[in-house]
Each structure stands twice: as C-alpha cells, then as structure tokens.
Design an enzyme around this catalytic site. Structure first.
Site, mmCIF file in Angstrom:
data_model
loop_
_atom_site.group_PDB
_atom_site.id
_atom_site.type_symbol
_atom_site.label_atom_id
_atom_site.label_comp_id
_atom_site.label_asym_id
_atom_site.label_seq_id
_atom_site.Cartn_x
_atom_site.Cartn_y
_atom_site.Cartn_z
ATOM 1 N N GLY A 58 0.828 -9.969 -5.993
ATOM 2 C CA GLY A 58 0.654 -10.115 -4.401
ATOM 3 C C GLY A 58 0.467 -8.584 -3.943
ATOM 4 N N CYS A 59 0.668 -8.178 -3.013
ATOM 5 C CA CYS A 59 0.304 -7.010 -2.257
ATOM 6 C C CYS A 59 0.374 -5.902 -3.236
ATOM 7 C CB CYS A 59 1.023 -6.712 -0.884
ATOM 8 S SG CYS A 59 0.754 -5.084 -0.317
ATOM 9 N N PHE A 60 -0.522 -5.073 -3.409
ATOM 10 C CA PHE A 60 -0.562 -4.161 -4.430
ATOM 11 C C PHE A 60 0.287 -2.929 -4.003
ATOM 12 C CE2 PHE A 60 -5.307 -2.993 -3.268
ATOM 13 C CZ PHE A 60 -5.045 -2.829 -1.934
ATOM 14 N N TRP A 61 0.626 -2.649 -2.773
ATOM 15 C CA TRP A 61 1.699 -1.667 -2.310
ATOM 16 C C TRP A 61 2.854 -1.844 -2.982
ATOM 17 C CZ3 TRP A 61 0.338 -2.241 3.513
ATOM 18 C CH2 TRP A 61 -0.868 -1.551 3.941
ATOM 19 N N CYS A 62 3.311 -3.170 -2.957
ATOM 20 C CA CYS A 62 4.652 -3.301 -3.583
ATOM 21 C C CYS A 62 4.712 -3.329 -4.930
ATOM 22 C CB CYS A 62 4.819 -5.072 -3.276
ATOM 23 S SG CYS A 62 5.043 -5.414 -1.479
#
Length: 182
Positions: free
Chosen positions: A14-18
């Site tokens: 999913g979102c790479f920030w997470c």
C-alpha cells in the site's frame, strides 16, 4: 572491521509511507527507501504513478542483515502490518499502485515468499485468500526526496496521524521483540 553481509528485498504494502515507517523500526533492517517498481515507465514521478497508468507499485526497498533478521521474519511483519487480501487497495488508498507485492532479487527469496504465503493460506489467518503478487524486481526507482522518512518528518500530518501512526503502533505491540534498540 568488515561490514555485515546484507540482503535486499522490495515490498509493496500500500502507501509506502506506512511500510517505510514500520520497517524503519525493525531490528536488523539497515536501510529503508521508498520507491516505485514493476511498472513500465522509467523513473516515474509520484504524480505519474498516482494516475495508475505507469503500472508501478509504491514500494519500500529494504536492506537488512540476515544475521539479525531473516527474510521470513520480515515477511511475517509485512503480512501483519497490511491487508494482503485486498486487490489494488489498502483502506481508502485505491489503485494498482497500492497493490500488495513481494519483488524478489533471486530464486531463494521467491521460494521464501511463496512458502510464507502458503503457510498463511494453510493457517486460515485471513478470511479471504492472499492476493500478494510475487514477481522478480523490475524497473525500480527511488521516490522523490520528500517521500523519504515521511512519517518521521511529518508525524502530525493528517494521513500520518490517522493511518500511518496506527500501523506503527500495531507493529510495536505485535512485534515488540523485533524493535530496534533506542
């Protein structure tokens, strides 16, 4: 002093920030870089990837010390901190760039990934089947500088506070023994 032998794996959760925020805290993970992989466009921008037309996944490239943490342990964390049963989505993030994927560098990594997925299926951990793709790494590029260490640099930003933060907390509670020492 010799440097430890390292290994690299690329994961899309999913979102790479997470995903980056979680793996930044894992004992034995030496470097985490947000990026894009397994699409057609060479060196795409974030804006291009967000259109869904480049074919890239948002990923993190992990460099780790296998003497401190195994690939299997990394994948066990990976499968707890994201939902591997939703195709092209993680929560409210929808699109092919948010797909679940393991992008391997050699056949040994492929075998570990396939075995972990088979074990998850046999354990009935999830109500739905795992849809994580397992493919050789291709066309990787680092994301723009402002995406690197995004959670660390922007912990009070809305998405970070309400989406990334809870994933980090879940990791810290579930895998306390795998936390880096402060």
């Amino acid at each position: 002093m010799t440097s430890p032998q390292t290994e690299t794996i690329v994961l899309g959760g999913g979102c790479f920030w997470c995903t980056e925020a979680v793996f930044d805290r894992v004992q034995g993970v030496l470097d985490v870089e947000s990026g894009y992989s397994n699409g057609e466009t060479v060196n795409p921008s974030y804006e291009q990837v967000c259109t869904g037309r480049t074919g890239h996944a948002e990923v993190v490239k992990l460099v780790f010390d296998p003497a401190q943490i195994s690939l299997r342990e990394i994948l066990e964390i990976f499968f707890v901190v994201h939902d591997p049963t939703t195709l092209n989505r993680q929560g409210n993030d929808v699109g092919t760039q948010y797909r679940s994927g393991i992008y391997y560098l050699d056949d040994a990594q492929k075998q570990v990934a396939e075995q972990v997925i088979a074990d998850i299926g046999a354990s009935k951990t999830y109500r739905a089947p795992v849809v994580t793709e397992v493919k050789p790494l291709s066309n990787y590029s680092a994301a723009e500088a402002y995406h690197q260490d995004y959670f660390a640099n922007n912990p009070n930003q809305g998405y970070c506070a309400f989406v990334v933060g809870p994933k980090v907390e879940k990791f810290q509670k579930t895998f306390a023994s795998k936390l880096k020492k402060s």
